[in-house]
Scaffold this active site. Structure first.
Site, mmCIF file in Angstrom:
data_model
loop_
_atom_site.group_PDB
_atom_site.id
_atom_site.type_symbol
_atom_site.label_atom_id
_atom_site.label_comp_id
_atom_site.label_asym_id
_atom_site.label_seq_id
_atom_site.Cartn_x
_atom_site.Cartn_y
_atom_site.Cartn_z
ATOM 1 N N ARG A 1 0.818 -1.119 0.156
ATOM 2 C CA ARG A 1 0.133 -0.041 -0.050
ATOM 3 C C ARG A 1 0.635 1.093 -0.065
ATOM 4 N NH1 ARG A 1 -5.326 0.197 2.231
ATOM 5 N NH2 ARG A 1 -4.586 1.858 3.534
ATOM 6 N N ARG B 1 9.497 6.034 -3.598
ATOM 7 C CA ARG B 1 9.854 7.128 -4.480
ATOM 8 C C ARG B 1 11.322 7.482 -4.350
ATOM 9 N NH1 ARG B 1 5.265 10.492 -2.449
ATOM 10 N NH2 ARG B 1 3.587 9.350 -3.349
ATOM 11 N N ARG C 1 -8.604 -6.377 13.663
ATOM 12 C CA ARG C 1 -7.870 -5.609 14.548
ATOM 13 C C ARG C 1 -8.527 -4.420 14.916
ATOM 14 N NH1 ARG C 1 -3.866 -6.919 17.562
ATOM 15 N NH2 ARG C 1 -2.548 -5.076 17.582
ATOM 16 N N ARG D 1 0.459 5.877 16.568
ATOM 17 C CA ARG D 1 0.399 7.093 16.202
ATOM 18 C C ARG D 1 -0.272 8.409 16.979
ATOM 19 N NH1 ARG D 1 -2.186 5.629 10.183
ATOM 20 N NH2 ARG D 1 -3.981 4.448 11.115
ATOM 21 N N GLU E 1 -3.395 6.773 19.206
ATOM 22 C CA GLU E 1 -4.002 5.637 18.733
ATOM 23 C C GLU E 1 -3.338 4.272 19.091
ATOM 24 O OE1 GLU E 1 -4.775 5.825 14.422
ATOM 25 O OE2 GLU E 1 -4.670 3.794 14.209
ATOM 26 N N TYR F 1 -9.692 -4.925 3.345
ATOM 27 C CA TYR F 1 -9.173 -3.834 3.882
ATOM 28 C C TYR F 1 -9.137 -2.724 2.828
ATOM 29 C CZ TYR F 1 -5.168 -1.273 5.915
ATOM 30 O OH TYR F 1 -4.034 -0.421 6.554
ATOM 31 N N ASP G 1 -9.966 1.061 1.213
ATOM 32 C CA ASP G 1 -10.139 2.428 1.565
ATOM 33 C C ASP G 1 -11.382 3.051 1.328
ATOM 34 O OD1 ASP G 1 -7.481 2.888 2.576
ATOM 35 O OD2 ASP G 1 -6.853 3.165 0.330
HETATM 36 N N1 UDP Z 1 3.451 1.186 7.676
HETATM 37 C C1 UDP Z 1 4.952 1.103 8.540
HETATM 38 N N2 UDP Z 1 5.258 2.295 8.821
HETATM 39 C C2 UDP Z 1 4.452 3.404 8.812
HETATM 40 C C3 UDP Z 1 3.403 3.516 8.314
HETATM 41 C C4 UDP Z 1 2.928 2.310 7.777
HETATM 42 O O1 UDP Z 1 5.533 0.113 8.493
HETATM 43 O O2 UDP Z 1 5.282 4.298 9.420
HETATM 44 C C5 UDP Z 1 2.992 -0.131 7.288
HETATM 45 C C6 UDP Z 1 2.371 -0.855 8.220
HETATM 46 O O3 UDP Z 1 2.466 -2.356 7.898
HETATM 47 C C7 UDP Z 1 0.853 -0.522 7.756
HETATM 48 C C8 UDP Z 1 0.826 -0.441 6.449
HETATM 49 O O4 UDP Z 1 2.086 0.344 6.074
HETATM 50 O O5 UDP Z 1 -0.143 -1.733 8.253
HETATM 51 C C9 UDP Z 1 -0.237 0.351 5.664
HETATM 52 O O6 UDP Z 1 -0.148 1.628 6.208
HETATM 53 P P1 UDP Z 1 -1.203 2.468 6.005
HETATM 54 O O7 UDP Z 1 -0.840 3.991 6.698
HETATM 55 O O8 UDP Z 1 -1.735 2.582 4.569
HETATM 56 O O9 UDP Z 1 -2.546 1.987 6.741
HETATM 57 P P2 UDP Z 1 -3.866 2.815 7.619
HETATM 58 O O10 UDP Z 1 -3.880 4.228 7.512
HETATM 59 O O11 UDP Z 1 -4.802 2.071 6.645
HETATM 60 O O12 UDP Z 1 -3.930 2.163 9.031
#
Ligand code: UDP
Length: 365
Positions: free
Chosen positions: A171, A175, A248, A279, A299, A346, A348
């Site tokens: 996901r 870059r 989860r 976070r 969170e 999962y 969006d």
């Molecule tokens: N992820 C990570 N480090 C970060 C942010 C995301 O390893 O700082 C990984 C983590 O495995 C997460 C996945 O990337 O489950 C997808 O992150 P996303 O932010 O898309 O998750 P959401 O916002 O849907 O919780």
């Protein structure tokens, strides 16, 4: 003749889209929602004049013009661009993984230098990556995996990265440019006035019952409508007859702080293992707020237990197989299952809207 054309169970985005099109087509809907408000997880609560994302940060992003035009026909969007930062034991890195991240990690400047280091580090993975750990190392190398992925992911999913499926990490963009925009999508923003404006538009014209658990009197409610659209957890609908699907869930510790600006950005990921939360969200930054106070949410991520809100499906092999059994049962029934929990995906927000639009087309025949 039944009393309603549609019974919509759950008042999130999927139901909202069906409700909207049904209303436009002159059809009646009864919405049954367990919580005391509509909007599902995009619902915002007003605290100190700030729209607080009560169920976690929601940033709308899509590349689907049809979806973007649809939501913009209901509400204007601001120019918010998600550019979270990661805090690893006090070191600050830009997300997603881009030249700013690489430069800070290795004190380098050019894409060639970054590529060289990542190339070297990914050599430890031979053949197709078999799990999230291998996938992550093969995308960005071990240094970034250890500092920015491992701890965060294991806290979020409560599993070792070796047991998690690859697609979760796919996901995230990687870059070789200095671009901190978290999403690759063409369109992005937050509804002006907050998500509740969008929610209220979607459910306009529907009869709504909040604080009602549909499953407690399933038969009674189903009798009332010609078609039932169910957006709750699919295993709960079938009384967990094949066993429980895993979810989860996240919980939030929200505080009002007597200062204008706590962290300077909407989202900070805490990527070490020791910090118990994943976070901190500072809600005002989604809408460039200038209020004198600020609201922040820590969170926490945990396993789902009965009585909690499920948030994320856990799409590993065991759960996928179990879901297939429920999906087969669903296929044989007249009830339509939709959304993150109904389809155990999962999704969006834009994908939920897309899926609901498709569903509406099918309902039209
Ligand atoms: N992820 C990570 N480090 C970060 C942010 C995301 O390893 O700082 C990984 C983590 O495995 C997460 C996945 O990337 O489950 C997808 O992150 P996303 O932010 O898309 O998750 P959401 O916002 O849907 O919780």
């Amino acid at each position: 003749m039944k009393k309603y054309h549609y019974i919509l169970v759950g008042a999130g985005l999927f139901s909202g889209v069906i409700s909207y099109f049904a209303h436009q087509a002159g059809k009646s809907c009864l919405v049954i929602e367990k919580r005391d408000h509509i909007g599902g997880n995009i619902y915002c609560e007003d605290i100190e004049g700030i729209h607080v994302h009560k169920y976690g940060a929601h940033i709308f992003h899509t590349s689907n013009k049809k979806v973007w035009d649809f939501v913009n026909s209901l509400v204007d969007f601001n120019r918010y661009t998600n550019s979270p930062i990661a805090n690893y034991k006090g070191e600050i890195y830009n997300m997603p993984f881009n030249m700013n991240t690489f430069s800070r990690m290795w004190n380098i400047r050019t894409p060639d230098e970054a590529k060289k280091i990542i190339e070297e580090q990914r050599r430890e993975i031979i053949g197709e990556p078999q799990n999230l750990e291998e996938q992550a190392i093969s995308l960005v190398g071990r240094d970034i995996y250890e500092k920015l992925i491992k701890g965060y992911t294991e806290k979020q999913w409560g599993k070792s990265c070796k047991e998690l499926p690859n697609f979760i990490i796919k996901r995230l963009p990687v870059r070789y440019t200095y671009d901190n925009n978290y999403f690759n999508d063409l369109y992005q923003g937050i509804p002006v006035g907050g998500y509740n404006v969008l929610i209220n538009k979607l459910f306009e014209g529907a009869d709504i019952l909040t604080g009602v658990n549909f499953l407690e009197e399933k038969e009674k409610w189903m009798e009332l409508g010609e078609t039932v659209v169910y957006t709750g957890a699919i295993d709960a609908f079938y009384d967990f007859c094949y066993g429980n699907l895993e979810y989860r869930t996240v919980s939030f510790q929200t505080e009002v702080l007597d200062m204008e600006n706590y962290q300077g950005v909407a989202v900070v990921n805490y990527t070490d293992r020791e910090t118990p939360y994943t976070r901190i969200i500072e809600h005002k930054h989604f809408e460039f707020g200038t209020q004198p106070k600020t609201v922040v949410s820590k969170e926490y991520s945990t396993d789902w237990k009965e009585g909690m809100e499920p948030y994320y499906p856990v799409n590993d092999e065991r759960n996928q197989l179990l879901y297939q059994k429920y999906a087969q049962k669903a296929k044989e029934s007249k009830v339509i299952f939709g959304g993150r929990l109904g389809e155990y995906k999962y999704y969006d927000m834009d994908k939920v809207i897309e899926s609901a639009m498709r569903c509406w087309q099918q309902l039209l025949g």
